[in-house]
Scaffold this motif. Structure first.
Motif, PDB file in Angstrom:
ATOM      1  N   PRO A  40       0.827  -1.204   0.000  1.00 48.05           N
ATOM      2  CA  PRO A  40       0.000   0.000   0.000  1.00 48.05           C
ATOM      3  C   PRO A  40       0.866   1.261   0.000  1.00 48.05           C
ATOM      4  O   PRO A  40       2.030   1.233   0.393  1.00 48.05           O
ATOM      5  CB  PRO A  40      -0.789  -0.112   1.309  1.00 48.05           C
ATOM      6  N   ASP A  41       0.290   2.354  -0.459  1.00 44.70           N
ATOM      7  CA  ASP A  41       0.997   3.629  -0.443  1.00 44.70           C
ATOM      8  C   ASP A  41       1.144   4.102   0.996  1.00 44.70           C
ATOM      9  O   ASP A  41       0.251   3.897   1.818  1.00 44.70           O
ATOM     10  CB  ASP A  41       0.220   4.689  -1.233  1.00 44.70           C
ATOM     11  N   PRO A  42       2.270   4.745   1.316  1.00 43.61           N
ATOM     12  CA  PRO A  42       2.422   5.249   2.681  1.00 43.61           C
ATOM     13  C   PRO A  42       1.411   6.363   2.953  1.00 43.61           C
ATOM     14  O   PRO A  42       1.121   7.190   2.090  1.00 43.61           O
ATOM     15  CB  PRO A  42       3.857   5.781   2.723  1.00 43.61           C
ATOM     16  N   ALA A  43       0.863   6.357   4.144  1.00 46.53           N
ATOM     17  CA  ALA A  43      -0.115   7.373   4.537  1.00 46.53           C
ATOM     18  C   ALA A  43       0.160   7.770   5.975  1.00 46.53           C
ATOM     19  O   ALA A  43       0.530   6.932   6.795  1.00 46.53           O
ATOM     20  CB  ALA A  43      -1.531   6.823   4.414  1.00 46.53           C
ATOM     21  N   PRO A  44      -0.006   9.042   6.292  1.00 45.18           N
ATOM     22  CA  PRO A  44       0.213   9.459   7.675  1.00 45.18           C
ATOM     23  C   PRO A  44      -0.851   8.861   8.589  1.00 45.18           C
ATOM     24  O   PRO A  44      -1.935   8.504   8.140  1.00 45.18           O
ATOM     25  CB  PRO A  44       0.090  10.984   7.623  1.00 45.18           C
ATOM     26  N   PHE A  45      -0.503   8.771   9.857  1.00 46.75           N
ATOM     27  CA  PHE A  45      -1.452   8.204  10.816  1.00 46.75           C
ATOM     28  C   PHE A  45      -2.722   9.036  10.843  1.00 46.75           C
ATOM     29  O   PHE A  45      -3.806   8.519  10.780  1.00 46.75           O
ATOM     30  CB  PHE A  45      -0.815   8.147  12.207  1.00 46.75           C
ATOM     31  N   ARG A  46      -2.582  10.333  10.924  1.00 46.26           N
ATOM     32  CA  ARG A  46      -3.724  11.240  10.879  1.00 46.26           C
ATOM     33  C   ARG A  46      -3.384  12.371   9.932  1.00 46.26           C
ATOM     34  O   ARG A  46      -2.418  13.095  10.129  1.00 46.26           O
ATOM     35  CB  ARG A  46      -4.030  11.820  12.259  1.00 46.26           C
ATOM     36  N   ALA A  47      -4.169  12.510   8.916  1.00 43.83           N
ATOM     37  CA  ALA A  47      -3.928  13.562   7.936  1.00 43.83           C
ATOM     38  C   ALA A  47      -4.336  14.913   8.520  1.00 43.83           C
ATOM     39  O   ALA A  47      -5.165  15.009   9.414  1.00 43.83           O
ATOM     40  CB  ALA A  47      -4.720  13.275   6.671  1.00 43.83           C
ATOM     41  N   ASP A  48      -3.724  15.964   7.996  1.00 47.49           N
ATOM     42  CA  ASP A  48      -4.090  17.311   8.424  1.00 47.49           C
ATOM     43  C   ASP A  48      -5.510  17.606   7.983  1.00 47.49           C
ATOM     44  O   ASP A  48      -5.868  17.384   6.821  1.00 47.49           O
ATOM     45  CB  ASP A  48      -3.147  18.346   7.819  1.00 47.49           C
ATOM     46  N   PRO A  49      -6.343  18.108   8.873  1.00 54.18           N
ATOM     47  CA  PRO A  49      -7.735  18.372   8.499  1.00 54.18           C
ATOM     48  C   PRO A  49      -7.886  19.561   7.557  1.00 54.18           C
ATOM     49  O   PRO A  49      -8.918  19.727   6.936  1.00 54.18           O
ATOM     50  CB  PRO A  49      -8.423  18.641   9.838  1.00 54.18           C
ATOM     51  N   GLY A  50      -6.862  20.378   7.440  1.00 60.38           N
ATOM     52  CA  GLY A  50      -6.960  21.547   6.571  1.00 60.38           C
ATOM     53  C   GLY A  50      -7.542  22.729   7.325  1.00 60.38           C
ATOM     54  O   GLY A  50      -7.878  22.642   8.505  1.00 60.38           O
ATOM     55  N   PRO A  51      -7.669  23.849   6.639  1.00 59.53           N
ATOM     56  CA  PRO A  51      -8.185  25.034   7.330  1.00 59.53           C
ATOM     57  C   PRO A  51      -9.654  24.858   7.708  1.00 59.53           C
ATOM     58  O   PRO A  51     -10.441  24.295   6.956  1.00 59.53           O
ATOM     59  CB  PRO A  51      -8.011  26.154   6.308  1.00 59.53           C
ATOM     60  N   VAL A  52      -9.975  25.333   8.878  1.00 63.61           N
ATOM     61  CA  VAL A  52     -11.338  25.238   9.385  1.00 63.61           C
ATOM     62  C   VAL A  52     -11.925  26.642   9.421  1.00 63.61           C
ATOM     63  O   VAL A  52     -11.296  27.573   9.920  1.00 63.61           O
ATOM     64  CB  VAL A  52     -11.354  24.613  10.800  1.00 63.61           C
ATOM     65  N   ALA A  53     -13.122  26.788   8.877  1.00 61.40           N
ATOM     66  CA  ALA A  53     -13.776  28.088   8.887  1.00 61.40           C
ATOM     67  C   ALA A  53     -14.155  28.452  10.316  1.00 61.40           C
ATOM     68  O   ALA A  53     -14.597  27.601  11.084  1.00 61.40           O
ATOM     69  CB  ALA A  53     -15.020  28.054   8.009  1.00 61.40           C
TER      70      ALA A  53
END
Length: 85
Positions: A40-53
């Motif tokens: 499988p492709d490497p993936a972070p444990f928890r991805a950044d949620p991105g900017p929150v309004a």
């Protein structure tokens, strides 16, 4: 079950829990075989949620709800005074 069967069953569970080598589950074996051929492709444990309004204040929401309730009450009062009955 008899007392002897209970003791034998308990012994079997204790023996299984203390085993040095435990066989992996069917799903673990399936994934291991699949990943051996196609990892499988490497993936972070928890991805950044991105900017929150930014959230609006709870006071703004409360004011909007109370304003709507007041408007409905006024509308119903107006309709009642305009009706001939």
């Amino acid at each position: 079950m008899s007392q002897q069967d209970d003791e034998k069953h308990e012994f079997d569970l204790r023996w299984a829990a203390e085993a040095e080598h435990k066989e992996p589950s069917a799903r673990a074996r399936m994934l291991a075989a699949r990943w051996k051929e196609n990892p499988p492709d490497p993936a972070p444990f928890r991805a950044d949620p991105g900017p929150v309004a930014p959230r609006r204040s709870s006071w703004v929401s409360t004011a909007v709800v109370l304003g709507c309730v007041a408007a409905v009450i006024l509308l119903l009062g107006y309709i009642q005074t305009r009706s001939p009955y």
